[in-house]
Design a protein around this motif. Sequence first.
Motif, PDB file in Angstrom:
ATOM      1  N   TYR A   1       0.823  -1.228   0.000  1.00 31.11           N
ATOM      2  CA  TYR A   1       0.000   0.000   0.000  1.00 31.11           C
ATOM      3  C   TYR A   1       0.851   1.269   0.000  1.00 31.11           C
ATOM      4  CZ  TYR A   1      -4.550  -2.275   0.862  1.00 31.11           C
ATOM      5  OH  TYR A   1      -5.715  -2.991   0.751  1.00 31.11           O
ATOM      6  N   PHE A   2       1.947   1.239   0.805  1.00 32.27           N
ATOM      7  CA  PHE A   2       2.773   2.458   0.920  1.00 32.27           C
ATOM      8  C   PHE A   2       3.466   2.769  -0.403  1.00 32.27           C
ATOM      9  CE2 PHE A   2       3.063   0.804   5.429  1.00 32.27           C
ATOM     10  CZ  PHE A   2       2.166   1.733   5.946  1.00 32.27           C
ATOM     11  N   LEU A   3       3.962   1.715  -1.047  1.00 35.81           N
ATOM     12  CA  LEU A   3       4.660   1.902  -2.322  1.00 35.81           C
ATOM     13  C   LEU A   3       3.676   2.403  -3.393  1.00 35.81           C
ATOM     14  CD1 LEU A   3       7.312   1.600  -3.943  1.00 35.81           C
ATOM     15  CD2 LEU A   3       6.670  -0.782  -4.408  1.00 35.81           C
ATOM     16  N   GLU A   4       2.491   1.819  -3.427  1.00 32.06           N
ATOM     17  CA  GLU A   4       1.478   2.251  -4.402  1.00 32.06           C
ATOM     18  C   GLU A   4       1.203   3.743  -4.239  1.00 32.06           C
ATOM     19  OE1 GLU A   4      -2.065  -0.097  -3.762  1.00 32.06           O
ATOM     20  OE2 GLU A   4      -0.988  -1.985  -4.050  1.00 32.06           O
ATOM     21  N   LYS A   5       1.039   4.150  -2.978  1.00 33.36           N
ATOM     22  CA  LYS A   5       0.711   5.548  -2.686  1.00 33.36           C
ATOM     23  C   LYS A   5       1.869   6.453  -3.103  1.00 33.36           C
ATOM     24  CE  LYS A   5      -1.292   8.353   0.945  1.00 33.36           C
ATOM     25  NZ  LYS A   5      -0.712   8.755   2.247  1.00 33.36           N
ATOM     26  N   ALA A   6       3.082   6.056  -2.750  1.00 33.02           N
ATOM     27  CA  ALA A   6       4.257   6.876  -3.070  1.00 33.02           C
ATOM     28  C   ALA A   6       4.429   7.027  -4.578  1.00 33.02           C
ATOM     29  CB  ALA A   6       5.509   6.256  -2.448  1.00 33.02           C
ATOM     30  N   LEU A   7       4.090   5.983  -5.323  1.00 29.50           N
ATOM     31  CA  LEU A   7       4.249   6.049  -6.775  1.00 29.50           C
ATOM     32  C   LEU A   7       3.054   6.739  -7.433  1.00 29.50           C
ATOM     33  CD1 LEU A   7       5.530   2.392  -7.515  1.00 29.50           C
ATOM     34  CD2 LEU A   7       6.908   4.474  -7.395  1.00 29.50           C
ATOM     35  N   GLY A   8       1.942   6.844  -6.706  1.00 36.26           N
ATOM     36  CA  GLY A   8       0.732   7.425  -7.280  1.00 36.26           C
ATOM     37  C   GLY A   8       0.183   6.574  -8.405  1.00 36.26           C
ATOM     38  N   THR A   9       0.300   5.264  -8.262  1.00 32.26           N
ATOM     39  CA  THR A   9      -0.134   4.367  -9.339  1.00 32.26           C
ATOM     40  C   THR A   9      -1.508   3.770  -9.048  1.00 32.26           C
ATOM     41  OG1 THR A   9       0.394   2.313 -10.513  1.00 32.26           O
ATOM     42  CG2 THR A   9       1.092   2.421  -8.224  1.00 32.26           C
ATOM     43  N   PRO A  10      -2.307   3.550 -10.085  1.00 31.21           N
ATOM     44  CA  PRO A  10      -3.564   2.827  -9.868  1.00 31.21           C
ATOM     45  C   PRO A  10      -3.344   1.321  -9.738  1.00 31.21           C
ATOM     46  CG  PRO A  10      -3.339   3.410 -12.195  1.00 31.21           C
ATOM     47  CD  PRO A  10      -2.159   4.005 -11.483  1.00 31.21           C
ATOM     48  N   ALA A  11      -2.110   0.849  -9.988  1.00 31.40           N
ATOM     49  CA  ALA A  11      -1.821  -0.590  -9.895  1.00 31.40           C
ATOM     50  C   ALA A  11      -1.895  -1.064  -8.455  1.00 31.40           C
ATOM     51  CB  ALA A  11      -0.430  -0.874 -10.455  1.00 31.40           C
ATOM     52  N   GLU A  12      -2.242  -2.335  -8.285  1.00 32.38           N
ATOM     53  CA  GLU A  12      -2.144  -2.985  -6.979  1.00 32.38           C
ATOM     54  C   GLU A  12      -0.860  -3.792  -6.984  1.00 32.38           C
ATOM     55  OE1 GLU A  12      -5.441  -5.489  -5.988  1.00 32.38           O
ATOM     56  OE2 GLU A  12      -6.912  -3.874  -6.234  1.00 32.38           O
ATOM     57  N   ILE A  13      -0.033  -3.600  -5.935  1.00 30.99           N
ATOM     58  CA  ILE A  13       1.260  -4.299  -5.894  1.00 30.99           C
ATOM     59  C   ILE A  13       1.314  -5.222  -4.677  1.00 30.99           C
ATOM     60  CG2 ILE A  13       3.773  -4.026  -5.875  1.00 30.99           C
ATOM     61  CD1 ILE A  13       3.356  -1.123  -6.827  1.00 30.99           C
ATOM     62  N   TYR A  14       1.707  -6.463  -4.910  1.00 25.81           N
ATOM     63  CA  TYR A  14       1.878  -7.445  -3.827  1.00 25.81           C
ATOM     64  C   TYR A  14       3.278  -8.022  -3.908  1.00 25.81           C
ATOM     65  CZ  TYR A  14      -3.229  -7.357  -3.776  1.00 25.81           C
ATOM     66  OH  TYR A  14      -4.534  -6.952  -3.706  1.00 25.81           O
ATOM     67  N   TYR A  15       3.839  -8.382  -2.747  1.00 20.89           N
ATOM     68  CA  TYR A  15       5.107  -9.114  -2.799  1.00 20.89           C
ATOM     69  C   TYR A  15       5.136 -10.244  -1.790  1.00 20.89           C
ATOM     70  CZ  TYR A  15       6.509  -5.766   0.911  1.00 20.89           C
ATOM     71  OH  TYR A  15       6.562  -4.983   2.043  1.00 20.89           O
ATOM     72  N   LYS A  16       5.776 -11.336  -2.209  1.00 20.22           N
ATOM     73  CA  LYS A  16       5.932 -12.520  -1.363  1.00 20.22           C
ATOM     74  C   LYS A  16       7.298 -12.414  -0.721  1.00 20.22           C
ATOM     75  CE  LYS A  16       4.693 -16.783  -0.130  1.00 20.22           C
ATOM     76  NZ  LYS A  16       3.753 -16.902   1.010  1.00 20.22           N
ATOM     77  N   HIS A  17       7.324 -12.328   0.618  1.00 22.15           N
ATOM     78  CA  HIS A  17       8.543 -12.026   1.362  1.00 22.15           C
ATOM     79  C   HIS A  17       9.185 -13.314   1.886  1.00 22.15           C
ATOM     80  CE1 HIS A  17      11.433 -10.357   3.970  1.00 22.15           C
ATOM     81  NE2 HIS A  17      10.670  -9.735   4.846  1.00 22.15           N
ATOM     82  N   GLU A  18      10.239 -13.750   1.217  1.00 26.21           N
ATOM     83  CA  GLU A  18      10.909 -15.004   1.581  1.00 26.21           C
ATOM     84  C   GLU A  18      12.120 -14.778   2.493  1.00 26.21           C
ATOM     85  OE1 GLU A  18      10.184 -18.260   1.008  1.00 26.21           O
ATOM     86  OE2 GLU A  18       8.258 -17.659   0.168  1.00 26.21           O
ATOM     87  N   GLY A  19      12.285 -13.536   2.973  1.00 23.24           N
ATOM     88  CA  GLY A  19      13.496 -13.228   3.746  1.00 23.24           C
ATOM     89  C   GLY A  19      13.318 -13.258   5.250  1.00 23.24           C
ATOM     90  N   THR A  20      12.237 -13.852   5.752  1.00 21.74           N
ATOM     91  CA  THR A  20      11.978 -13.754   7.200  1.00 21.74           C
ATOM     92  C   THR A  20      12.705 -14.818   8.025  1.00 21.74           C
ATOM     93  OG1 THR A  20      10.002 -15.108   6.991  1.00 21.74           O
ATOM     94  CG2 THR A  20       9.695 -12.727   6.853  1.00 21.74           C
ATOM     95  N   ASN A  21      13.333 -15.794   7.375  1.00 19.45           N
ATOM     96  CA  ASN A  21      14.095 -16.786   8.150  1.00 19.45           C
ATOM     97  C   ASN A  21      15.541 -16.296   8.318  1.00 19.45           C
ATOM     98  OD1 ASN A  21      16.035 -18.298   6.157  1.00 19.45           O
ATOM     99  ND2 ASN A  21      14.120 -18.013   5.040  1.00 19.45           N
ATOM    100  N   THR A  22      16.290 -16.914   9.232  1.00 16.63           N
ATOM    101  CA  THR A  22      17.633 -16.422   9.559  1.00 16.63           C
ATOM    102  C   THR A  22      18.602 -16.460   8.378  1.00 16.63           C
ATOM    103  OG1 THR A  22      17.370 -16.932  11.887  1.00 16.63           O
ATOM    104  CG2 THR A  22      19.635 -16.775  11.098  1.00 16.63           C
ATOM    105  N   SER A  23      18.447 -17.425   7.467  1.00 20.47           N
ATOM    106  CA  SER A  23      19.360 -17.458   6.317  1.00 20.47           C
ATOM    107  C   SER A  23      19.102 -16.252   5.409  1.00 20.47           C
ATOM    108  CB  SER A  23      19.212 -18.765   5.527  1.00 20.47           C
ATOM    109  OG  SER A  23      18.099 -18.711   4.658  1.00 20.47           O
ATOM    110  N   GLY A  24      17.914 -15.653   5.554  1.00 24.19           N
ATOM    111  CA  GLY A  24      17.628 -14.414   4.845  1.00 24.19           C
ATOM    112  C   GLY A  24      17.179 -14.564   3.418  1.00 24.19           C
ATOM    113  N   SER A  25      16.884 -15.790   2.965  1.00 23.72           N
ATOM    114  CA  SER A  25      16.388 -15.927   1.597  1.00 23.72           C
ATOM    115  C   SER A  25      15.525 -17.166   1.437  1.00 23.72           C
ATOM    116  CB  SER A  25      17.550 -15.986   0.598  1.00 23.72           C
ATOM    117  OG  SER A  25      18.040 -17.313   0.474  1.00 23.72           O
ATOM    118  N   HIS A  26      14.962 -17.287   0.219  1.00 28.02           N
ATOM    119  CA  HIS A  26      14.121 -18.434  -0.146  1.00 28.02           C
ATOM    120  C   HIS A  26      14.894 -19.748  -0.147  1.00 28.02           C
ATOM    121  CE1 HIS A  26      16.307 -17.421  -3.782  1.00 28.02           C
ATOM    122  NE2 HIS A  26      16.081 -18.655  -4.178  1.00 28.02           N
TER     123      HIS A  26
END
Length: 461
Positions: free
Chosen positions: A90-115
Amino acid sequence: MAQKIPTRLYLSEDEIPKYWYNLRADMKEKPDPILHPGTLRPASAADLEAVFCKEPVAQELDETTRLIKIPDGLLDFYKAYRPAPLIRAYFLEKALGTPAEIYYKHEGTNTSGSHKLNSAAAQAYYAKEEGLDSLTTETGAGQWGTAMAMACAFYGLDLTVYMVKISSEQKPYRKALIETYGANLIPSPSNTTEAGRKILERDPNTNGSLGCAISEAVERAVKTDKCRYVLGSVLNHVLLHQSIIGQEAKAALDKYNIKPDIIIGCAGGGSNLGGLIAPFMAEKLAGTSHTRFIAVEPASCPSFTRGRYAYDFGDTAKTTPLLRMYTLGNGFIPSANHAGGLRYHGMNPILSKLYRDGLLEARTAVQTDVFDAAVRFAKIEGILPAPESSHAIKIAIDEALECKRTGEKKTILFGLTGTGYFDMTAYMSYNAKTMGDYIPTDEDLARGFASLPDIPQNKSR
Ligand SMILES: *Cc1c(COP(=O)(O)O)cnc(C)c1O
């Protein structure tokens, strides 16, 4: 009234997918088979089992089973850090002023830091089930080595990691993290293998390379009892394990009836992107969706956009089986680039086939543009992204701005493969404005192509 979409589209623990999805089962045109480099015949399970664990080999060769059960003993480990968040930007959409909806899948929450932990855990689980004692692998940037060290600590296996010497010196904290999880870390080249000794004899001050580290890890696995080698991307079984990313993303989006118009991911060896798009590509193959899929690679290592579709080795020492893929040639040496996880000469065979058939698009991004996007994202969404992931962020922002220009309200999904806490040298270089962009010349690429195997399969095409 339309349902309000939350910032985090939660799945519960019970909703973690129980199956990986094998995209090849739904491809009418299959990728070409893996070849034994000596006979040039399709590699058999027995050929591959000399180096790799049994079950991953079976998965590597399986192009018909659509859904492959995730073993219960592995699901338990997945529950320690999954489901991974699916976030509405939501924050990125607002900052860009875009009508697009943007989603991201966050795979960095484990200690190794990646998928990478998704496949590391699977491979360690199968090794333990098979009765092995130890595993070997290589690591360049360090993410894969960390993920394997975590997985082996959990399943009780010994692990030897050959880390490219220059990286082990430049990333002391990565090295320390891998060692903290109990792995035996050896800077490569080393005098523990014949391959390493040979290289050291020729050039005692070498920085090392991924190709050399792979040769050392494979040699040690082959020469050690109850030991096998594991690889963190490129191969089809790794992409299969990473389909958990797409399976979860789709389950969460389906709850809100959201259909992505564009799915974007960074591409190193292709496993994260392949895993993210797999279940969505199934709908495209079935003719029930018009989703566009975009792979983003560094301009310094453009396997899809400037590579050849040919049979090539996975490593510089030319020891692995041959894969038909988009490749810059096993001898291609990418310039120093801070997205270490994307500096690989080839691309997974399934993605290569989809690209060849026009089902997948590819774009490049230069490093400074990628870091502009990374810092913008960090400030707006709060998460410090890995340099690799920031390639996807850059193109997602471009697509969202295109929607702003045309007024179209598209739905964009991208893969945030990891966090950048161990990449502060890269951010320091960006902040100090000393970061450069290198784009290989046609002559640079010609040198890489000259290393492609000289075999009939590469001539007739
Ligand atoms: C390894 C890595 C990549 C590249 O992944 P592939 O699956 O090989 O394309 C991307 N992002 C991060 C954070 C990585 O560690």
